[in-house]
Design a protein around this motif. Sequence first.
Motif, PDB file in Angstrom:
ATOM      1  N   THR A  65       0.829  -1.206   0.000  1.00 19.42           N
ATOM      2  CA  THR A  65       0.000   0.000   0.000  1.00 19.42           C
ATOM      3  C   THR A  65       0.865   1.258   0.000  1.00 19.42           C
ATOM      4  O   THR A  65       0.575   2.228  -0.716  1.00 19.42           O
ATOM      5  N   ALA A  66       1.936   1.242   0.789  1.00 21.25           N
ATOM      6  CA  ALA A  66       2.844   2.394   0.820  1.00 21.25           C
ATOM      7  C   ALA A  66       3.503   2.600  -0.543  1.00 21.25           C
ATOM      8  O   ALA A  66       3.659   3.742  -1.007  1.00 21.25           O
ATOM      9  N   TYR A  67       3.858   1.508  -1.202  1.00 19.05           N
ATOM     10  CA  TYR A  67       4.474   1.607  -2.533  1.00 19.05           C
ATOM     11  C   TYR A  67       3.481   2.172  -3.544  1.00 19.05           C
ATOM     12  O   TYR A  67       3.821   3.059  -4.341  1.00 19.05           O
ATOM     13  N   ILE A  68       2.248   1.672  -3.523  1.00 18.38           N
ATOM     14  CA  ILE A  68       1.232   2.180  -4.442  1.00 18.38           C
ATOM     15  C   ILE A  68       1.006   3.664  -4.213  1.00 18.38           C
ATOM     16  O   ILE A  68       0.927   4.457  -5.167  1.00 18.38           O
ATOM     17  N   ALA A  69       0.908   4.071  -2.947  1.00 18.74           N
ATOM     18  CA  ALA A  69       0.694   5.476  -2.634  1.00 18.74           C
ATOM     19  C   ALA A  69       1.862   6.332  -3.121  1.00 18.74           C
ATOM     20  O   ALA A  69       1.655   7.430  -3.666  1.00 18.74           O
ATOM     21  N   ALA A  70       3.087   5.841  -2.963  1.00 16.20           N
ATOM     22  CA  ALA A  70       4.264   6.601  -3.396  1.00 16.20           C
ATOM     23  C   ALA A  70       4.272   6.790  -4.906  1.00 16.20           C
ATOM     24  O   ALA A  70       4.485   7.903  -5.411  1.00 16.20           O
ATOM     25  N   ILE A  71       4.034   5.711  -5.656  1.00 10.79           N
ATOM     26  CA  ILE A  71       4.031   5.821  -7.119  1.00 10.79           C
ATOM     27  C   ILE A  71       2.879   6.687  -7.587  1.00 10.79           C
ATOM     28  O   ILE A  71       2.999   7.452  -8.558  1.00 10.79           O
ATOM     29  N   THR A  72       1.734   6.603  -6.900  1.00 12.64           N
ATOM     30  CA  THR A  72       0.599   7.445  -7.267  1.00 12.64           C
ATOM     31  C   THR A  72       0.924   8.915  -7.058  1.00 12.64           C
ATOM     32  O   THR A  72       0.532   9.768  -7.865  1.00 12.64           O
ATOM     33  N   CYS A  73       1.641   9.238  -5.983  1.00  8.99           N
ATOM     34  CA  CYS A  73       2.025  10.623  -5.742  1.00  8.99           C
ATOM     35  C   CYS A  73       2.987  11.127  -6.824  1.00  8.99           C
ATOM     36  O   CYS A  73       2.876  12.275  -7.280  1.00  8.99           O
ATOM     37  N   VAL A  74       3.919  10.280  -7.236  1.00  7.49           N
ATOM     38  CA  VAL A  74       4.801  10.646  -8.348  1.00  7.49           C
ATOM     39  C   VAL A  74       3.970  10.871  -9.611  1.00  7.49           C
ATOM     40  O   VAL A  74       4.185  11.830 -10.361  1.00  7.49           O
ATOM     41  N   ALA A  75       2.993   9.978  -9.845  1.00  5.85           N
ATOM     42  CA  ALA A  75       2.128  10.107 -11.020  1.00  5.85           C
ATOM     43  C   ALA A  75       1.287  11.373 -10.947  1.00  5.85           C
ATOM     44  O   ALA A  75       1.000  12.008 -11.972  1.00  5.85           O
ATOM     45  N   THR A  76       0.892  11.763  -9.745  1.00  6.95           N
ATOM     46  CA  THR A  76       0.120  12.999  -9.574  1.00  6.95           C
ATOM     47  C   THR A  76       0.943  14.210  -9.995  1.00  6.95           C
ATOM     48  O   THR A  76       0.440  15.115 -10.675  1.00  6.95           O
ATOM     49  N   LEU A  77       2.212  14.216  -9.601  1.00  5.24           N
ATOM     50  CA  LEU A  77       3.097  15.308 -10.022  1.00  5.24           C
ATOM     51  C   LEU A  77       3.247  15.325 -11.541  1.00  5.24           C
ATOM     52  O   LEU A  77       3.145  16.386 -12.170  1.00  5.24           O
ATOM     53  N   VAL A  78       3.458  14.165 -12.127  1.00  4.71           N
ATOM     54  CA  VAL A  78       3.574  14.086 -13.590  1.00  4.71           C
ATOM     55  C   VAL A  78       2.279  14.559 -14.245  1.00  4.71           C
ATOM     56  O   VAL A  78       2.287  15.274 -15.252  1.00  4.71           O
ATOM     57  N   GLY A  79       1.142  14.176 -13.664  1.00  2.69           N
ATOM     58  CA  GLY A  79      -0.148  14.530 -14.249  1.00  2.69           C
ATOM     59  C   GLY A  79      -0.447  16.011 -14.255  1.00  2.69           C
ATOM     60  O   GLY A  79      -1.095  16.510 -15.177  1.00  2.69           O
ATOM     61  N   VAL A  80       0.023  16.747 -13.242  1.00  4.65           N
ATOM     62  CA  VAL A  80      -0.240  18.191 -13.214  1.00  4.65           C
ATOM     63  C   VAL A  80       0.806  18.969 -14.016  1.00  4.65           C
ATOM     64  O   VAL A  80       0.598  20.149 -14.314  1.00  4.65           O
ATOM     65  N   VAL A  81       1.914  18.313 -14.352  1.00  4.59           N
ATOM     66  CA  VAL A  81       2.952  18.967 -15.153  1.00  4.59           C
ATOM     67  C   VAL A  81       2.786  18.672 -16.639  1.00  4.59           C
ATOM     68  O   VAL A  81       2.966  19.558 -17.483  1.00  4.59           O
TER      69      VAL A  81
END
Length: 273
Positions: free
Chosen positions: A159-175
């Motif tokens: 779960t921690a890994y999924i959350a971490a990658i999702t947060c990275v993806a969130t940054l990519v998504g807004v950029v």
Amino acid sequence: MTTMVDASGSAPARWLRIVPDTMTMTGRVLRLARRDPDELLVGLLLPTMMMLLFVYVFGGAIEVGTDYLSYATPGVILLCAGYGAANTAIALVQDSALGIMDRFRSMPVAGATVLAGHVLASVLKNLVTTTIVLAVAALIGFRSDAGPLAWLGAVGVVTAYIAAITCVATLVGVVARTPAAAGGLGFFMLFLPYVSSAFVPPETMPAWLRGVAENQPVTPVIETVRGLLVGLGSDGAPVGDLGPTAAVALIWCASLAVVSLVAAAWVFARRGR
């Protein structure tokens, strides 16, 4: 008067609704995913195909010192979960392209709840993917002697890994400006586990590549999950104290999540202004 103040964003009222608004945004993302047959199909087929591919196509040719199904299952879990989490970037870009983000900015809703909704929805969706991987693995012979606490720890690390990658993806998504650009992260996450201890021991790699495999974020996460579920290390031998490896895995996950989410919130707010 109260409505006008709240809508302008100058009052703290919207921050008092951050939890219910986050739940609303999470529900919205989950409903959109349920209505997307392509995403549902990939979510069901990718874990199944990857598990069968590694066990029945590659497994017979790879020597890891133990049953390859036991060795590879944690790697397939992380591969599928990371790829699914990375797709959050595409969802965010699509929201921006359709003008939904501009609509949210005009409402008395904290921008953080929009991003948090995507993160929570991704975690929930990819925990379902993890369940599918484990179910397929169990059907073809995977067995774990782990107790309840070990299983709980493994689920927590995933779960921690999924959350971490999702947060990275969130940054990519807004950029990112286009879905194709955002999709690059999914491509990267689909192949990152290969350069780790997911499917072969790092000792079998060339020296320069072994250094990368041993010091990238995926390896300690996989080593922790594998150790908790089947008690094996990257060399296929019984694992000893998992404490240091688990600590490194969680530090990686927490660092990626915090830095990426703070940066994503800053970019999101700046673009709104």
